[in-house]
Enzyme design. Structure first.
Site, PDB file in Angstrom:
ATOM      1  N   ASP A   1      28.110 -18.180  22.839  1.00 16.42           N
ATOM      2  CA  ASP A   1      28.694 -18.065  21.492  1.00 16.42           C
ATOM      3  C   ASP A   1      30.038 -18.805  21.524  1.00 16.42           C
ATOM      4  OD1 ASP A   1      29.274 -17.050  18.850  1.00 16.42           O
ATOM      5  OD2 ASP A   1      30.496 -15.485  19.740  1.00 16.42           O
ATOM      6  N   SER A   2      30.643 -18.952  20.368  1.00 17.51           N
ATOM      7  CA  SER A   2      31.984 -19.545  20.299  1.00 17.51           C
ATOM      8  C   SER A   2      33.002 -18.678  21.038  1.00 17.51           C
ATOM      9  CB  SER A   2      32.427 -19.654  18.845  1.00 17.51           C
ATOM     10  OG  SER A   2      32.544 -18.357  18.297  1.00 17.51           O
TER      11      SER A   2
ATOM     12  N   TYR B   1      34.386 -21.354  15.680  1.00 15.45           N
ATOM     13  CA  TYR B   1      33.555 -22.506  15.305  1.00 15.45           C
ATOM     14  C   TYR B   1      33.488 -22.630  13.777  1.00 15.45           C
ATOM     15  CZ  TYR B   1      31.287 -23.114  19.966  1.00 15.45           C
ATOM     16  OH  TYR B   1      30.994 -23.363  21.275  1.00 15.45           O
ATOM     17  N   GLY B   2      33.751 -21.497  13.098  1.00 15.16           N
ATOM     18  CA  GLY B   2      33.508 -21.398  11.660  1.00 15.16           C
ATOM     19  C   GLY B   2      34.194 -22.446  10.798  1.00 15.16           C
TER      20      GLY B   2
ATOM     21  N   CYS C   1      24.982 -17.121  18.071  1.00 15.16           N
ATOM     22  CA  CYS C   1      26.016 -17.494  17.098  1.00 15.16           C
ATOM     23  C   CYS C   1      25.328 -18.093  15.877  1.00 15.16           C
ATOM     24  CB  CYS C   1      26.938 -18.522  17.748  1.00 15.16           C
ATOM     25  SG  CYS C   1      28.201 -19.181  16.638  1.00 15.16           S
ATOM     26  N   ASN C   2      25.574 -17.505  14.728  1.00 14.33           N
ATOM     27  CA  ASN C   2      24.962 -18.009  13.492  1.00 14.33           C
ATOM     28  C   ASN C   2      25.503 -19.391  13.136  1.00 14.33           C
ATOM     29  OD1 ASN C   2      23.554 -15.418  12.116  1.00 14.33           O
ATOM     30  ND2 ASN C   2      25.352 -14.816  13.282  1.00 14.33           N
ATOM     31  N   THR C   3      26.815 -19.580  13.338  1.00 16.24           N
ATOM     32  CA  THR C   3      27.455 -20.848  12.974  1.00 16.24           C
ATOM     33  C   THR C   3      26.922 -21.991  13.841  1.00 16.24           C
ATOM     34  OG1 THR C   3      29.425 -19.493  12.589  1.00 16.24           O
ATOM     35  CG2 THR C   3      29.713 -21.873  12.508  1.00 16.24           C
TER      36      THR C   3
ATOM     37  N   GLU D   1      38.383 -11.678  18.868  1.00 16.73           N
ATOM     38  CA  GLU D   1      38.632 -12.381  20.133  1.00 16.73           C
ATOM     39  C   GLU D   1      39.791 -11.719  20.897  1.00 16.73           C
ATOM     40  OE1 GLU D   1      37.244 -15.314  21.756  1.00 16.73           O
ATOM     41  OE2 GLU D   1      35.596 -14.615  20.512  1.00 16.73           O
TER      42      GLU D   1
ATOM     43  N   CYS E   1      27.635 -12.841  11.286  1.00 18.18           N
ATOM     44  CA  CYS E   1      28.355 -13.486  12.398  1.00 18.18           C
ATOM     45  C   CYS E   1      28.294 -12.481  13.537  1.00 18.18           C
ATOM     46  CB  CYS E   1      29.796 -13.756  11.995  1.00 18.18           C
ATOM     47  SG  CYS E   1      30.901 -14.154  13.372  1.00 18.18           S
ATOM     48  N   THR E   2      28.022 -12.964  14.757  1.00 14.87           N
ATOM     49  CA  THR E   2      27.795 -12.040  15.870  1.00 14.87           C
ATOM     50  C   THR E   2      29.059 -11.297  16.309  1.00 14.87           C
ATOM     51  OG1 THR E   2      28.017 -13.905  17.411  1.00 14.87           O
ATOM     52  CG2 THR E   2      25.782 -13.260  16.744  1.00 14.87           C
ATOM     53  N   HIS E   3      30.220 -11.772  15.861  1.00 18.54           N
ATOM     54  CA  HIS E   3      31.450 -11.017  16.150  1.00 18.54           C
ATOM     55  C   HIS E   3      31.508  -9.717  15.333  1.00 18.54           C
ATOM     56  CE1 HIS E   3      32.895 -14.787  17.944  1.00 18.54           C
ATOM     57  NE2 HIS E   3      33.954 -14.146  18.394  1.00 18.54           N
TER      58      HIS E   3
HETATM   59  N1  DGL Z   1      30.047 -15.584  16.328  1.00 17.72           N
HETATM   60  C1  DGL Z   1      29.832 -16.698  15.515  1.00 17.72           C
HETATM   61  C2  DGL Z   1      28.735 -16.539  14.497  1.00 17.72           C
HETATM   62  O1  DGL Z   1      27.821 -15.790  14.713  1.00 17.72           O
HETATM   63  C3  DGL Z   1      30.895 -17.633  15.083  1.00 17.72           C
HETATM   64  C4  DGL Z   1      32.275 -17.232  14.951  1.00 17.72           C
HETATM   65  C5  DGL Z   1      33.198 -18.412  14.891  1.00 17.72           C
HETATM   66  O2  DGL Z   1      33.462 -18.950  15.945  1.00 17.72           O
HETATM   67  O3  DGL Z   1      33.622 -18.796  13.793  1.00 17.72           O
HETATM   68  O4  DGL Z   1      28.757 -17.170  13.464  1.00 17.72           O
END
Ligand code: DGL
Length: 273
Positions: free
Chosen positions: A22-23, A54-55, A85-87, A163, A195-197
């Site tokens: 993931d990011s 990453y967003g 990570c969805n992004t 984070e 988003c996985t966060h």
């Molecule tokens: N955890 C990530 C997701 O699922 C991205 C978060 C990020 O880095 O912006 O989208």
């Protein structure tokens, strides 16, 4: 001669680890589901925290990071990759599948399950700017969001809080109050954690949205899809002992290993890369 050799090499391959990335630390929320469903598999987790979030990055930048991490995980012997990570999935899954021949599992916001679960037909989606602006997300809405009202909300700054391990801080709470307000104003009864966060602040989101709003995420579905795919290609581990779990981070923060261990919920072997 060929058949036994093939069987032997398949067996060696199937005992290899699953590479998850993931990011940053968000994909650990997916890793937990993978661990529960596939306890005998060895797991490698890479948090690209130096480059999080990453967003707000371009597709080209995200693809370059995904290639670098995929190369790293493959060099560690990964038999399959999970883009937790969805992004990154929206930006890079096609490019990754074009470049690498191993199975690659991605993820997308749970629009379909949310649309099915909603009773009043109004659903909210919390996700990154990158995910919400992607062509993949537009296609997802087109396929599964047509019969419901969809309220989307980007959450800049939230990933950075998580984070830092701030899953219940005042700053995190204030951001969530701000991001949830438009969803509440529209009367959503179901909200996608896209988003996985975000599953790490599930309790806070639930507190802000109230107990009647149902929260949906895709971690369990990704783990299930991973298991199915491994079985299809004959790569499920035949080993009977608990698998090992190793973590890597490129975060510059001194407490990054502690944050990782705290989100994982147990002691974690964390290296830097
Ligand atoms: N955890 C990530 C997701 O699922 C991205 C978060 C990020 O880095 O912006 O989208």
């Amino acid at each position: 001669m060929t058949a036994p050799n093939n069987i032997a090499s398949k067996k060696a391959l199937s005992s290899g680890p699953i590479g998850v990335f993931d990011s940053g630390v968000g994909g650990v929320s997916v890793l937990k589901h993978i661990r529960t469903l596939l306890p005998h598999e060895h797991l490698l987790y890479v948090a690209d925290s130096r480059y999080a979030p990453y967003g707000n990055k371009s597709v080209a930048e995200i693809q370059a990071r995904c290639f670098a991490i995929a190369d790293f995980l493959i060099a560690q012997g990964a038999k399959v990759l999970v883009v937790a990570c969805n992004t990154a999935t929206a930006a890079a899954i096609d490019a990754l599948r074009e470049k690498y021949s191993l199975p690659i599992i991605g993820m997308e916001p749970a629009v379909k399950p949310a649309a099915e679960a909603s009773k009043n037909g109004i659903i909210g989606i919390l996700a990154t700017v990158g995910t919400l602006q992607s062509a993949q997300f537009a296609a997802l809405l087109e396929s599964h969001g047509r019969n419901v009202e969809v309220v989307t909300q980007a959450c800049p700054g939230l990933v950075e809080c998580i984070e830092r391990g701030e899953v219940a801080s005042q700053t995190t709470r204030e951001l969530l109050v701000k991001f949830c307000a438009p969803l509440l104003a529209e009367g959503v009864d179901t909200v996608v954690l896209g988003c996985t966060h975000y599953p790490f602040v599930r309790a806070l989101i639930s507190e802000v949205l109230g107990p009647k709003v149902v929260l949906v995420d895709t971690g369990a579905a990704v783990a299930k899809q991973l298991k199915t795919r491994l079985a299809e290609v004959g790569l499920l581990s035949a080993v009977n002992q608990a698998g090992q779990v190793r973590f890597w981070t490129n975060s510059a923060a001194a407490d990054a290993p502690a944050v990782m261990a705290s989100l994982w919920g147990q002691a974690a072997e964390v290296s830097t890369f």
